[in-house]
Design a protein around this motif. Structure first.
Motif, mmCIF file in Angstrom:
data_model
loop_
_atom_site.group_PDB
_atom_site.id
_atom_site.type_symbol
_atom_site.label_atom_id
_atom_site.label_comp_id
_atom_site.label_asym_id
_atom_site.label_seq_id
_atom_site.Cartn_x
_atom_site.Cartn_y
_atom_site.Cartn_z
ATOM 1 N N ASP A 28 0.853 -1.186 0.000
ATOM 2 C CA ASP A 28 0.000 0.000 0.000
ATOM 3 C C ASP A 28 0.886 1.233 0.000
ATOM 4 O O ASP A 28 1.933 1.255 0.639
ATOM 5 C CB ASP A 28 -0.894 0.019 1.245
ATOM 6 N N GLY A 29 0.479 2.253 -0.703
ATOM 7 C CA GLY A 29 1.249 3.495 -0.751
ATOM 8 C C GLY A 29 2.291 3.513 -1.861
ATOM 9 O O GLY A 29 3.025 4.479 -1.994
ATOM 10 N N THR A 30 2.367 2.446 -2.676
ATOM 11 C CA THR A 30 3.340 2.407 -3.767
ATOM 12 C C THR A 30 3.017 3.506 -4.775
ATOM 13 O O THR A 30 1.889 3.645 -5.210
ATOM 14 C CB THR A 30 3.336 1.032 -4.463
ATOM 15 N N GLU A 31 4.042 4.301 -5.107
ATOM 16 C CA GLU A 31 3.871 5.389 -6.065
ATOM 17 C C GLU A 31 4.550 5.098 -7.399
ATOM 18 O O GLU A 31 4.066 5.475 -8.445
ATOM 19 C CB GLU A 31 4.418 6.688 -5.484
ATOM 20 N N GLU A 32 5.701 4.436 -7.346
ATOM 21 C CA GLU A 32 6.452 4.127 -8.564
ATOM 22 C C GLU A 32 7.102 2.757 -8.415
ATOM 23 O O GLU A 32 7.388 2.311 -7.302
ATOM 24 C CB GLU A 32 7.555 5.162 -8.797
ATOM 25 N N MET A 33 7.340 2.113 -9.549
ATOM 26 C CA MET A 33 8.051 0.844 -9.539
ATOM 27 C C MET A 33 9.036 0.856 -10.702
ATOM 28 O O MET A 33 8.735 1.344 -11.787
ATOM 29 C CB MET A 33 7.072 -0.323 -9.676
ATOM 30 N N TYR A 34 10.240 0.334 -10.434
ATOM 31 C CA TYR A 34 11.297 0.278 -11.437
ATOM 32 C C TYR A 34 11.782 -1.162 -11.582
ATOM 33 O O TYR A 34 11.735 -1.934 -10.629
ATOM 34 C CB TYR A 34 12.482 1.154 -11.020
ATOM 35 N N LEU A 35 12.264 -1.500 -12.766
ATOM 36 C CA LEU A 35 12.829 -2.813 -13.028
ATOM 37 C C LEU A 35 14.262 -2.629 -13.508
ATOM 38 O O LEU A 35 14.539 -1.790 -14.373
ATOM 39 C CB LEU A 35 12.009 -3.542 -14.092
ATOM 40 N N CYS A 36 15.190 -3.392 -12.920
ATOM 41 C CA CYS A 36 16.593 -3.329 -13.306
ATOM 42 C C CYS A 36 16.799 -4.116 -14.597
ATOM 43 O O CYS A 36 16.407 -5.281 -14.678
ATOM 44 C CB CYS A 36 17.461 -3.893 -12.174
ATOM 45 N N ASP A 37 17.396 -3.484 -15.584
ATOM 46 C CA ASP A 37 17.633 -4.154 -16.866
ATOM 47 C C ASP A 37 18.771 -5.174 -16.784
ATOM 48 O O ASP A 37 18.862 -6.071 -17.611
ATOM 49 C CB ASP A 37 17.952 -3.130 -17.949
ATOM 50 N N ARG A 38 19.634 -5.048 -15.792
ATOM 51 C CA ARG A 38 20.778 -5.945 -15.688
ATOM 52 C C ARG A 38 20.419 -7.253 -14.986
ATOM 53 O O ARG A 38 20.808 -8.326 -15.415
ATOM 54 C CB ARG A 38 21.922 -5.262 -14.944
ATOM 55 N N SER A 39 19.682 -7.172 -13.876
ATOM 56 C CA SER A 39 19.497 -8.375 -13.064
ATOM 57 C C SER A 39 18.057 -8.644 -12.649
ATOM 58 O O SER A 39 17.801 -9.504 -11.828
ATOM 59 C CB SER A 39 20.359 -8.277 -11.814
ATOM 60 N N ASN A 40 17.083 -7.919 -13.230
ATOM 61 C CA ASN A 40 15.671 -8.137 -12.936
ATOM 62 C C ASN A 40 15.275 -7.792 -11.503
ATOM 63 O O ASN A 40 14.258 -8.259 -11.025
ATOM 64 C CB ASN A 40 15.276 -9.582 -13.265
ATOM 65 N N HIS A 41 16.079 -6.988 -10.797
ATOM 66 C CA HIS A 41 15.662 -6.512 -9.482
ATOM 67 C C HIS A 41 14.452 -5.598 -9.666
ATOM 68 O O HIS A 41 14.364 -4.889 -10.659
ATOM 69 C CB HIS A 41 16.779 -5.706 -8.795
ATOM 70 N N ARG A 42 13.538 -5.627 -8.706
ATOM 71 C CA ARG A 42 12.383 -4.727 -8.734
ATOM 72 C C ARG A 42 12.519 -3.735 -7.591
ATOM 73 O O ARG A 42 12.684 -4.121 -6.445
ATOM 74 C CB ARG A 42 11.090 -5.530 -8.590
ATOM 75 N N ILE A 43 12.458 -2.448 -7.900
ATOM 76 C CA ILE A 43 12.588 -1.386 -6.909
ATOM 77 C C ILE A 43 11.225 -0.710 -6.763
ATOM 78 O O ILE A 43 10.632 -0.276 -7.756
ATOM 79 C CB ILE A 43 13.640 -0.337 -7.337
#
Length: 52
Positions: A28-43
């Protein structure tokens, strides 16, 4: 300045809200999500909950 993955230093790309995982862990409260192109980490960028 392009966002960089804090785990591996790879480039991050922002994922639009309609691409967020439906059954996945999206706090809850998530505003943005990013995906790492190198290792598939999700931020996840979220507003912190404050209790007192």
């Amino acid at each position: 300045m392009d966002p960089i993955c804090p785990s591996c230093g790879g480039p991050l790309r922002q994922i639009s809200e309609d691409q967020w995982p439906e059954g996945g862990p999206v706090p809850d409260g998530t505003e943005e999500m990013y995906l790492c192109d190198r290792s598939n980490h999700r931020i996840i960028v979220a507003v912190p909950e404050i209790s007192g």
